[in-house]
Scaffold this motif. Structure first.
Motif, mmCIF file in Angstrom:
data_model
loop_
_atom_site.group_PDB
_atom_site.id
_atom_site.type_symbol
_atom_site.label_atom_id
_atom_site.label_comp_id
_atom_site.label_asym_id
_atom_site.label_seq_id
_atom_site.Cartn_x
_atom_site.Cartn_y
_atom_site.Cartn_z
ATOM 1 N N ILE A 50 0.835 -1.207 0.000
ATOM 2 C CA ILE A 50 0.000 0.000 0.000
ATOM 3 C C ILE A 50 0.867 1.253 0.000
ATOM 4 O O ILE A 50 0.626 2.203 -0.767
ATOM 5 N N LEU A 51 1.893 1.286 0.835
ATOM 6 C CA LEU A 51 2.721 2.489 0.932
ATOM 7 C C LEU A 51 3.553 2.695 -0.336
ATOM 8 O O LEU A 51 3.815 3.834 -0.734
ATOM 9 N N THR A 52 3.966 1.608 -0.977
ATOM 10 C CA THR A 52 4.660 1.758 -2.260
ATOM 11 C C THR A 52 3.725 2.356 -3.299
ATOM 12 O O THR A 52 4.100 3.245 -4.071
ATOM 13 N N PHE A 53 2.502 1.868 -3.329
ATOM 14 C CA PHE A 53 1.494 2.413 -4.251
ATOM 15 C C PHE A 53 1.280 3.905 -3.990
ATOM 16 O O PHE A 53 1.270 4.721 -4.911
ATOM 17 N N VAL A 54 1.097 4.271 -2.723
ATOM 18 C CA VAL A 54 0.863 5.672 -2.364
ATOM 19 C C VAL A 54 2.064 6.517 -2.759
ATOM 20 O O VAL A 54 1.918 7.621 -3.311
ATOM 21 N N ALA A 55 3.266 6.009 -2.509
ATOM 22 C CA ALA A 55 4.473 6.775 -2.821
ATOM 23 C C ALA A 55 4.548 7.111 -4.302
ATOM 24 O O ALA A 55 5.023 8.188 -4.681
ATOM 25 N N ARG A 56 4.070 6.222 -5.154
ATOM 26 C CA ARG A 56 4.138 6.463 -6.601
ATOM 27 C C ARG A 56 3.064 7.435 -7.074
ATOM 28 O O ARG A 56 3.138 7.941 -8.193
ATOM 29 N N ARG A 57 2.045 7.689 -6.247
ATOM 30 C CA ARG A 57 0.951 8.538 -6.683
ATOM 31 C C ARG A 57 1.019 9.946 -6.092
ATOM 32 O O ARG A 57 0.225 10.804 -6.466
ATOM 33 N N LEU A 58 1.925 10.181 -5.155
ATOM 34 C CA LEU A 58 2.029 11.522 -4.572
ATOM 35 C C LEU A 58 2.509 12.505 -5.626
ATOM 36 O O LEU A 58 3.352 12.186 -6.453
ATOM 37 N N ASP A 59 2.002 13.726 -5.548
ATOM 38 C CA ASP A 59 2.376 14.711 -6.555
ATOM 39 C C ASP A 59 2.466 16.100 -5.940
ATOM 40 O O ASP A 59 3.542 16.569 -5.610
ATOM 41 N N GLU A 60 1.339 16.733 -5.732
ATOM 42 C CA GLU A 60 1.323 18.113 -5.267
ATOM 43 C C GLU A 60 0.522 18.246 -3.976
ATOM 44 O O GLU A 60 -0.313 19.130 -3.842
ATOM 45 N N GLU A 61 0.790 17.380 -3.009
ATOM 46 C CA GLU A 61 -0.030 17.365 -1.797
ATOM 47 C C GLU A 61 0.687 17.857 -0.547
ATOM 48 O O GLU A 61 0.167 17.720 0.551
ATOM 49 N N SER A 62 1.898 18.386 -0.657
ATOM 50 C CA SER A 62 2.662 18.824 0.523
ATOM 51 C C SER A 62 2.872 17.666 1.509
ATOM 52 O O SER A 62 2.631 17.791 2.699
ATOM 53 N N ILE A 63 3.304 16.535 0.974
ATOM 54 C CA ILE A 63 3.518 15.336 1.791
ATOM 55 C C ILE A 63 4.928 14.817 1.553
ATOM 56 O O ILE A 63 5.372 14.707 0.402
ATOM 57 N N ALA A 64 5.627 14.530 2.640
ATOM 58 C CA ALA A 64 6.887 13.797 2.551
ATOM 59 C C ALA A 64 6.648 12.395 3.078
ATOM 60 O O ALA A 64 6.068 12.220 4.150
ATOM 61 N N LEU A 65 7.073 11.397 2.325
ATOM 62 C CA LEU A 65 6.969 10.005 2.744
ATOM 63 C C LEU A 65 8.390 9.450 2.735
ATOM 64 O O LEU A 65 8.993 9.264 1.670
ATOM 65 N N VAL A 66 8.937 9.241 3.924
ATOM 66 C CA VAL A 66 10.352 8.882 4.060
ATOM 67 C C VAL A 66 10.455 7.544 4.777
ATOM 68 O O VAL A 66 9.876 7.348 5.850
ATOM 69 N N PHE A 67 11.190 6.622 4.161
ATOM 70 C CA PHE A 67 11.364 5.284 4.695
ATOM 71 C C PHE A 67 12.832 5.059 5.073
ATOM 72 O O PHE A 67 13.726 5.720 4.534
ATOM 73 N N ALA A 68 13.059 4.124 5.964
ATOM 74 C CA ALA A 68 14.416 3.665 6.266
ATOM 75 C C ALA A 68 14.417 2.148 6.192
ATOM 76 O O ALA A 68 13.570 1.483 6.796
ATOM 77 N N SER A 69 15.363 1.599 5.433
ATOM 78 C CA SER A 69 15.424 0.154 5.245
ATOM 79 C C SER A 69 16.863 -0.304 5.338
ATOM 80 O O SER A 69 17.784 0.385 4.893
ATOM 81 N N ARG A 70 17.033 -1.481 5.889
ATOM 82 C CA ARG A 70 18.375 -2.013 6.099
ATOM 83 C C ARG A 70 18.917 -2.624 4.818
ATOM 84 O O ARG A 70 18.194 -3.247 4.047
ATOM 85 N N SER A 71 20.190 -2.424 4.574
ATOM 86 C CA SER A 71 20.883 -3.066 3.471
ATOM 87 C C SER A 71 22.238 -3.545 4.014
ATOM 88 O O SER A 71 22.689 -3.069 5.063
ATOM 89 N N PRO A 72 22.903 -4.484 3.358
ATOM 90 C CA PRO A 72 22.471 -5.119 2.108
ATOM 91 C C PRO A 72 21.409 -6.168 2.367
ATOM 92 O O PRO A 72 21.200 -6.590 3.495
ATOM 93 N N GLY A 73 20.758 -6.575 1.259
ATOM 94 C CA GLY A 73 19.810 -7.670 1.339
ATOM 95 C C GLY A 73 18.371 -7.258 1.212
ATOM 96 O O GLY A 73 17.516 -8.096 0.948
ATOM 97 N N ASP A 74 18.038 -5.979 1.395
ATOM 98 C CA ASP A 74 16.630 -5.569 1.344
ATOM 99 C C ASP A 74 16.371 -4.568 0.223
ATOM 100 O O ASP A 74 15.417 -3.813 0.262
ATOM 101 N N GLU A 75 17.236 -4.571 -0.803
ATOM 102 C CA GLU A 75 17.082 -3.580 -1.869
ATOM 103 C C GLU A 75 15.799 -3.761 -2.663
ATOM 104 O O GLU A 75 15.343 -2.829 -3.328
ATOM 105 N N GLN A 76 15.218 -4.980 -2.644
ATOM 106 C CA GLN A 76 13.976 -5.193 -3.389
ATOM 107 C C GLN A 76 12.788 -4.519 -2.725
ATOM 108 O O GLN A 76 11.752 -4.305 -3.357
ATOM 109 N N ILE A 77 12.899 -4.173 -1.432
ATOM 110 C CA ILE A 77 11.806 -3.508 -0.735
ATOM 111 C C ILE A 77 11.719 -2.061 -1.227
ATOM 112 O O ILE A 77 12.726 -1.362 -1.307
#
Length: 907
Positions: free
Chosen positions: A151-178
């Motif tokens: 859901i959050l990946t979908f939302v991240a791709r649809r944000l445009d002009e809404e004054s929203i920052a969506l910031v994630f933190a993910s561990r690497s190596p090994g999780d680059e597909q997320i």
């Protein structure tokens, strides 16, 4: 860890801070931004998120974090993130509001599709951001539940002009597909000078420079490693590479450091840390209730806080996820069960029955039917919220706790179905094997076989998929006729898709299916029609196939679109094709039917290609690609191939065709080979490369692929005539006539008239060309009509009737140029030049061209849809729709919606 700009956590992080500062400036200016921080454990990602949170003012901040024990609970991370914003729920359209409330367990309802939940979350964030800029932070994405990630990946791709920052933190190596392909910021180790200064701040005494340099090199400047690894070690141990642990992965070495510190704590403090680690959401009140049952008092928290391992405030917060992991992994099995038992007792069964069931399950020592039944009820609630993966997890745990073999097998079968529905195919075979260990009813055993075949088909829809589906259908035939019928249809459909690579599978499936009463509903009629198509010939199949299309009037039949689309082409029913594809896209968008949308977008895009609306078709292809990246559900390549071939850009089209052929050969998908041959023939005919078109079309028509065969026969007639192969053209014309005569539609008869005109006597050619144009004018087949005008104009020029030829060729050239059919436009242009007319290159951009998305929004606005309705149709927030409309108004030189229709007509 300190989080101010001068603290040790942010030493040497000017580049990262500058990036986050720019992100905040953009959001305050009214733009949306998405960013994924990637780095190894301890690199300082959480500290950077703290920095972002502290500097977000005057914006609002909402945070969530993935938690390893909760990674199987559907929407758990998403609910954390959205909970502070639920006051804006009433601002959403009713379908979205109900979907989100159901997914979060706030109200009962039908299971919502993931796409509708994604649209609801997008709307919720946009509603909140309308008041003040919104910063959404999600830490530890690697432990986030799958549905929240989708859901959050979908939302991240649809944000445009809404004054929203969506910031994630993910561990690497090994999780680059997320969260793949979203904008990234790598968080690496500190520069050498900063790393040495940070290390000096925690060393127990003077250390030789060579030892210091070795530590910095081994930690690669990782801040947490520099802070934690030296703790509790003597200078002698430091001199020899951390007591000989240098070969261990850095995260393991840091976790080992935390383990040493936890081991040194008092027993009741260790139990407190374990309970906090197992309780996933940081609920302080719940934690203290559980600790009271364990006999642990509040004073046990002090040593853990003093050691810098955990903070107790409004929520429990560990210094680092590795502290949680270390506390969890240190525990003996009996201690872990005791903590789960206390948490289960402290959890309100009415408010949070699912977490209570989860804790009870992990507290159980052996089989326990009461707990297993509770887990089964939790699985039902998870399914009602659309959490198929979570339902499967509950059922899998229930299987392990179920004492009765028969019930255990049934639950294993249910878990397998849930995993299949969730798209987690790799886990289905083991669950089916577990189900087969118990006594199964014949219908259940047939269900196992059917699920195994469906998994095989999902993994590889090629020639290996048909036989297991056929075997499952045969087993179901005496047990459940309705299931047998749908499984036979799947088996026949799989063999049709395997095409020339299916061997005798199609005939075997059709012969077996013929013995099952089919019924008059769409699935039954499709099955009857396809068995007749296979065994009796085209003419016998047409009435059943046409009737199947006519009966697809209810939305619940749209799951058959994968078959209805090709069948509409097979019987030349353009009205059904356009009707069903338009309705399917609208239904999938309105309801969030994620399982239907990729197919609907593919077939609707193909319809728009034949209508000559290439820009709109490309927009849907792009939308499907973005959806596929977000969900892993790839669109069928038919629309992309057809669009590329008709655009006439040789190099990119051939690259796509060659890639399709390679993939089709590898997977045994023979119908794709026919489709690739058709695309080659179209491309070559458009470019005037008639021998190449002839070769491709002859190869493609060596097998009768559903729908594709019809298209390719027309290309073969044209290519053979232009290449001087009159006998080949005449034979293709006869094969085409057998089918178009049986179909009898204007589309079929118009195509046949063209073939007759190309191959027949010159004296009758003009009448046939005129008939073709007349028949093709009434529908939505703008591309086919333009090609008819091109062929008629070419014939008129060869008859030396230049003035008449110019009329037809000019209309064809203008149509192709407007569509973007560059190859055919150039071919028409060459013919026009041969008539003596000067061909002016068409300039696009007078006035400024609208983007595909702007054009879609403008058309929907002209149709009277509101901004929220347009947003729901295109998966955009109403605010983004408003922003695009302002750009449309500027480009068209108008000031309001009232002027939009006239402005679009003028263009």
């Amino acid at each position: 860890m300190p989080s101010n700009t001068e603290g040790s956590a942010l030493r040497g992080r000017r580049r990262e801070r500058d990036t986050l500062d720019r992100l905040l400036r953009d959001v305050r200016a009214g733009h949306s931004r998405v960013l994924v921080l990637r780095g190894e454990a301890g690199a300082g990602k959480s500290a950077l998120l703290d920095y972002l949170s502290e500097h977000a003012s005057p914006g609002r901040v909402t945070r969530a974090a993935g938690v390893e024990p909760e990674s199987e609970i559907a929407y758990s991370a998403l609910q954390q993130l959205c909970a502070p914003l639920l006051g804006h729920l009433d601002g959403l359209p009713e379908p979205q509001r109900l979907a989100l409330a159901t997914a979060f367990g706030l109200s009962p309802g039908d299971p919502p599709e993931g796409l509708l939940i994604g649209l609801a979350v997008l709307g919720l964030l946009a509603e909140a951001a309308a008041e003040q800029p919104l910063v959404c932070i999600v830490d530890d994405v690697q432990w986030m539940d799958r549905m929240s990630e989708v859901i959050l990946t979908f939302v991240a791709r649809r944000l445009d002009e809404e004054s929203i920052a969506l910031v994630f933190a993910s561990r690497s190596p090994g999780d680059e597909q997320i969260l793949g392909s979203l904008p990234e910021l790598r968080v690496d180790g500190l520069p050498a000078a900063e790393a040495r200064a940070l290390l000096d701040s925690v060393l127990p005494g003077p250390v030789d420079d060579r030892v210091r340099n070795r530590i910095v090199a081994e930690t690669r400047g990782n801040p947490l490693a520099l802070l934690e690894l030296p703790r509790g070690l003597t200078p002698a141990e430091l001199a020899f590479g951390f007591g000989g642990q240098a070969a261990a992965p850095l995260a393991s070495r840091m976790e080992e450091g935390f383990r040493r510190r936890i081991t040194a704590l008092p027993a009741n403090t260790r139990q407190l840390l374990l309970a906090a680690a197992v309780e996933p959401v940081g609920d302080v009140t719940l934690l203290w209730r559980a600790l009271e049952r364990l006999g642990v008092g509040p004073d046990a928290a002090a040593p853990a806080e003093a050691a810098g391992l955990v903070e107790f405030g409004a929520r429990v917060r560990f210094r680092h996820p590795l502290v949680r992991s270390a506390a969890w992994r240190l525990a003996e099995a009996a201690d872990l069960r005791e903590v789960h038992r206390a948490l289960a007792e402290a959890t309100d069964p009415d408010h949070d029955p699912d977490r209570r069931a989860w804790h009870r399950a992990h507290a159980a020592v052996g089989p326990d039917e009461e707990v297993a039944a509770e887990l089964e009820r939790s699985a039902g609630r998870a399914l009602a919220r659309g959490g198929r993966s979570a339902a499967a997890s509950f059922l899998e745990r229930a299987v392990a706790l179920t004492p009765d073999p028969k019930s255990r097998a049934a639950r294993a079968l249910g878990a397998a179905r849930a995993r299949l529905d969730a798209g987690e195919l790799n886990q289905v075979p083991d669950l089916l094997a577990a189900a087969e260990l118990g006594p199964l009813e014949p219908l259940q055993r047939a269900g196992v076989e059917r699920l195994r075949a469906q998994v095989a088909f999902a993994f590889n829809p090629g020639n290996a998929a048909g036989p297991p589906l056929l075997a499952a259908a045969r087993r179901l035939e005496e047990l459940d006729r309705a299931s047998a019928r749908t499984t036979y249809l799947s088996a026949v459909g799989a063999a049709v898709h395997a095409g020339r690579l299916a061997g005798g599978d199609l005939r075997r499936a059709a012969e077996a299916a013929r013995g099952v009463p089919a019924g008059d509903e769409p699935a039954g009629l499709f099955l009857t029609g396809l068995t007749a198509w296979t065994l009796d010939g085209y003419a016998h199949a047409v009435p059943y196939l046409r009737r199947a299309l006519e009966t697809m009037t209810a939305d619940e039949n749209l799951h058959l679109l994968w078959l209805a689309g090709p069948v509409a082409h097979e019987v030349w029913d353009d009205a059904a094709w356009f009707r069903l594809t338009e309705r399917a896209v609208g239904f999938a968008r309105a309801t969030g039917a994620l399982s239907l949308l990729p197919t609907a977008l593919a077939f609707r895009s193909g319809a728009l290609v034949f209508a000559g609306r290439f820009v709109d078709a490309a927009s849907l292809v792009d939308e499907a690609d973005a959806l596929g990246q977000a969900t892993g559900m790839a669109m069928h390549p038919s629309a992309s191939l057809t669009l590329a071939a008709h655009r006439g850009r040789e190099l990119p089209a051939m690259e796509l065709i060659d890639a399709t052929v390679k993939d089709a050969d590898a997977r045994g998908e023979g119908r794709l080979l026919g489709l690739a041959g058709y695309a080659r023939a179209v491309l070559a005919n458009g470019l005037g490369q008639y021998p190449a078109a002839l070769h491709a079309a002859r190869q493609a028509t060596e097998y009768v692929d559903l729908a594709v065969f019809n298209w390719t026969l027309g290309e073969l007639v044209e290519a053979a005539v232009r290449a001087g192969e009159t006998e080949v053209a005449a034979e293709a014309r006869e094969r085409l006539a057998e089918r178009t005569g049986a179909a009898g539609t204007d589309w079929a008869l118009g195509v046949q008239s063209l073939a007759d005109a190309l191959t027949g006597a010159s004296g009758r050619a003009e009448d046939r060309y005129r008939e073709a144009i007349e028949r093709l004018t009434g529908g939505q087949l703008g591309l086919q009509l333009a090609r008819a005008r091109l062929l008629y104009g070419e014939w008129l020029r060869r008859e030396n009737r230049r003035a008449d030829a110019r009329t037809q060729l000019r209309a064809a050239h203008e149509a192709f140029a407007t569509m973007g059919a560059e190859g055919f436009a150039e071919r028409a242009g060459r013919e026009l030049l041969a008539t003596g007319e000067t061909v002016r290159k068409r300039t696009l951009g007078e006035p400024v061209a609208l983007t595909p998305q702007e054009a879609q929004i403008a058309r929907l606005a002209v149709a009277g849809q509101t901004n929220p309705e347009i947003g729901a149709a295109l998966f955009l927030s109403p605010r983004t729709v408003e922003w695009h409309l302002r750009k449309v108004f500027t480009k068209l030189g108008i000031g309001s919606r009232r002027e939009l229709a006239a402005a679009l007509r003028d263009r």
